[in-house]
Design a protein around this motif. Structure first.
Motif, short mmCIF file in Angstrom:
data_model
loop_
_atom_site.label_atom_id
_atom_site.label_comp_id
_atom_site.label_asym_id
_atom_site.label_seq_id
_atom_site.Cartn_x
_atom_site.Cartn_y
_atom_site.Cartn_z
N SER A 267 -41.30 -32.26 91.39
CA SER A 267 -40.01 -31.97 92.03
C SER A 267 -40.17 -31.11 93.27
O SER A 267 -39.18 -30.69 93.87
CB SER A 267 -39.08 -31.25 91.03
OG SER A 267 -38.83 -32.07 89.91
N GLN A 268 -41.42 -30.85 93.67
CA GLN A 268 -41.69 -30.01 94.83
C GLN A 268 -41.72 -30.86 96.09
O GLN A 268 -42.50 -31.81 96.19
CB GLN A 268 -43.03 -29.28 94.66
CG GLN A 268 -43.37 -28.33 95.79
CD GLN A 268 -42.41 -27.15 95.87
OE1 GLN A 268 -41.96 -26.65 94.84
NE2 GLN A 268 -42.10 -26.71 97.07
N ASN A 269 -40.88 -30.53 97.06
CA ASN A 269 -40.86 -31.26 98.32
C ASN A 269 -42.04 -30.86 99.20
O ASN A 269 -42.47 -29.70 99.19
CB ASN A 269 -39.55 -31.00 99.08
CG ASN A 269 -38.37 -31.67 98.42
OD1 ASN A 269 -38.49 -32.74 97.85
ND2 ASN A 269 -37.21 -31.04 98.50
N ARG B 114 -37.81 -37.63 96.44
CA ARG B 114 -37.90 -36.30 97.02
C ARG B 114 -38.19 -36.43 98.51
O ARG B 114 -38.36 -37.53 99.03
CB ARG B 114 -38.98 -35.45 96.33
CG ARG B 114 -40.37 -36.07 96.34
CD ARG B 114 -41.30 -35.40 95.34
NE ARG B 114 -42.66 -35.93 95.43
CZ ARG B 114 -43.66 -35.31 96.03
NH1 ARG B 114 -43.46 -34.12 96.60
NH2 ARG B 114 -44.86 -35.85 96.08
N ASN B 115 -38.23 -35.31 99.22
CA ASN B 115 -38.55 -35.25 100.65
C ASN B 115 -37.52 -35.98 101.52
O ASN B 115 -37.87 -36.58 102.53
CB ASN B 115 -39.94 -35.84 100.94
CG ASN B 115 -41.05 -35.11 100.24
OD1 ASN B 115 -41.00 -33.90 100.08
ND2 ASN B 115 -42.06 -35.85 99.79
N GLY B 116 -36.25 -35.95 101.13
CA GLY B 116 -35.28 -36.67 101.93
C GLY B 116 -33.86 -36.19 101.73
O GLY B 116 -33.60 -35.09 101.24
N SER C 99 -40.07 -33.06 81.63
CA SER C 99 -41.10 -32.97 82.66
C SER C 99 -41.16 -34.23 83.51
O SER C 99 -41.73 -34.23 84.60
CB SER C 99 -42.47 -32.73 82.01
OG SER C 99 -42.85 -33.83 81.21
N PHE C 100 -40.57 -35.32 83.02
CA PHE C 100 -40.48 -36.56 83.80
C PHE C 100 -39.23 -36.55 84.67
O PHE C 100 -39.30 -36.63 85.89
CB PHE C 100 -40.48 -37.77 82.87
CG PHE C 100 -41.65 -37.84 81.93
CD1 PHE C 100 -42.94 -37.72 82.41
CD2 PHE C 100 -41.47 -37.99 80.57
CE1 PHE C 100 -44.03 -37.78 81.56
CE2 PHE C 100 -42.54 -38.06 79.71
CZ PHE C 100 -43.83 -37.94 80.21
N PHE C 101 -38.07 -36.49 84.04
CA PHE C 101 -36.80 -36.42 84.76
C PHE C 101 -35.92 -35.37 84.08
O PHE C 101 -35.83 -35.34 82.85
CB PHE C 101 -36.06 -37.77 84.74
CG PHE C 101 -36.81 -38.88 85.42
CD1 PHE C 101 -37.02 -38.87 86.79
CD2 PHE C 101 -37.30 -39.95 84.68
CE1 PHE C 101 -37.71 -39.90 87.41
CE2 PHE C 101 -37.98 -40.98 85.29
CZ PHE C 101 -38.19 -40.95 86.66
N ALA C 102 -35.29 -34.54 84.89
CA ALA C 102 -34.36 -33.53 84.38
C ALA C 102 -32.99 -33.76 85.00
O ALA C 102 -32.82 -34.59 85.90
CB ALA C 102 -34.87 -32.12 84.70
N GLU C 103 -32.00 -33.02 84.50
CA GLU C 103 -30.65 -33.17 85.02
C GLU C 103 -30.62 -32.87 86.52
O GLU C 103 -31.17 -31.87 86.98
CB GLU C 103 -29.68 -32.23 84.29
CG GLU C 103 -29.44 -32.58 82.84
CD GLU C 103 -30.45 -31.96 81.90
OE1 GLU C 103 -31.51 -31.49 82.39
OE2 GLU C 103 -30.19 -31.93 80.68
#
Length: 341
Positions: free
Chosen positions: A270-272, A194-196, A160-164
């Motif tokens: 992870s949502q932009n 994110r957003n880039g 939930s923090f960082f995924a592959e």
């Protein structure tokens, strides 16, 4: 008619003998910093020694010390190149600067990496080095800025923090004995990206590419709004829309005073966010500026990117179509303008 195969003979190098009694030439031999080669009895083998290939003999003089990119074969004193690159001399130290090389981590470097593997209590991160870097679960900020020991619950929720596949900006904290880097994200500047758009400049040589500077992260003012630029020392770059953080008044009213408690609860989302077309266009323009800098052998830092963006906007204003393309002649024109300024 039979064919006879002869044993190859080594190429002979003609050394012109001359009287150096009245000359101020260095009698020790070696490479001159200006590119001239002293032709004494124990000089460097080739007159044109600027570029060498792996396995090529550089010198057999025992007074020289070998540096990076060289080795000494067993039973000899010959300094031989181990990489393809240019020869550099510092006093009596000879080294070869490779034309293309992987990133070598150093403590304090700001890097952009991609999560490649999730393990127990840690992540493996690709930072364009010869080995994957390590990001420990204890080296990140928990959502909400909670300060506590990591538990089994955190281990179960590690994805939930960082995924592959996630991109992250971090700092090199320590180096292990095998050369692998240990990262940390204990700062509001670091974390998930994110957003880039992502850009890779790894392996470039000849003086171009990202250089270490005072600021690797900054915010640019563009026609469409603010844009954040993250220049990883490892050659990975992230360009994204700037997200305004909570104001100081809002933080004071909510009773949040400590820096760690200012960590947003959605920092691992992870949502932009929604990005306007004009913002996407300016992000792409900055990307084209960076690519043009690298293609023309210029350094990539805050000053060059900002100046390059301003000139790119000027060129776009001259065109009726407002083109963001900076390849070919347009890229060369931008590079010449930056060199002249």
């Amino acid at each position: 008619m039979g064919i006879t195969i002869l044993q190859p003979k080594p190429a002979s190098y003609h050394v012109e003998s001359r009287d150096d009694s009245g000359s101020d030439t260095d009698s020790d031999g070696g490479i001159d910093l200006d590119g001239d080669v002293s032709m004494s009895s124990k000089a460097l083998r080739h007159a044109d020694i600027d570029l060498v290939t792996p396995g090529e003999l550089i010198t057999d003089d025992a007074q020289w010390m070998r540096g990076h990119g060289t080795y000494v074969p067993a039973g000899t004193t010959n300094i031989t190149s181990s990489v393809a690159g240019t020869v550099t001399k510092t006093n009596k130290l000879i080294s070869v600067r490779p034309l293309r090389a992987r990133y070598t981590p150093e403590i304090g470097d700001l890097v952009v990496g991609r999560i490649t593997e999730v393990q127990a209590r840690r992540w493996r991160v690709d930072v364009a080095s010869s080995q994957l870097a390590i990001l420990q679960l204890s080296a990140i900020n928990l959502p909400g800025g909670i300060q506590r020991k990591r538990t089994e619950t955190d281990e179960l929720q590690i994805r939930s923090f960082f995924a592959e596949g996630d991109l992250v900006v971090a700092e090199v904290q320590t180096l292990h004995g095998d050369g692998a880097a240990a990262l940390h994200t204990r700062s509001l500047r670091y974390g998930k990206l994110r957003n880039g758009i992502f850009l890779s400049l790894t392996g470039v040589g000849g003086g171009g590419g990202v250089v270490r500077a005072k600021r690797q992260i900054w915010t640019m003012e563009t026609k469409a709004g603010k844009i954040d630029v993250v220049l990883g020392v490892n050659g990975y770059i992230w360009i994204c829309k700037h997200i305004e953080s909570e104001s100081a008044a809002d933080l004071a009213s909510s009773g949040l005073h400590r820096l760690d408690e200012m960590v947003s609860l959605n920092m691992y989302s992870s949502q932009n966010d929604h990005i306007e077309v004009s913002m996407m266009r300016e992000i792409a323009r900055i990307r084209c500026v960076i690519v043009a800098l690298v293609e023309n052998g210029l350094r990539v830092d805050e000053e060059m990117v900002c100046r390059g963006y301003e000139f790119a906007v000027e060129m776009a204003n001259e065109d009726m179509e407002d083109s963001i393309y900076l390849g070919g002649e347009r890229g060369e024109r931008l590079a010449e303008a930056l060199r002249d300024r």
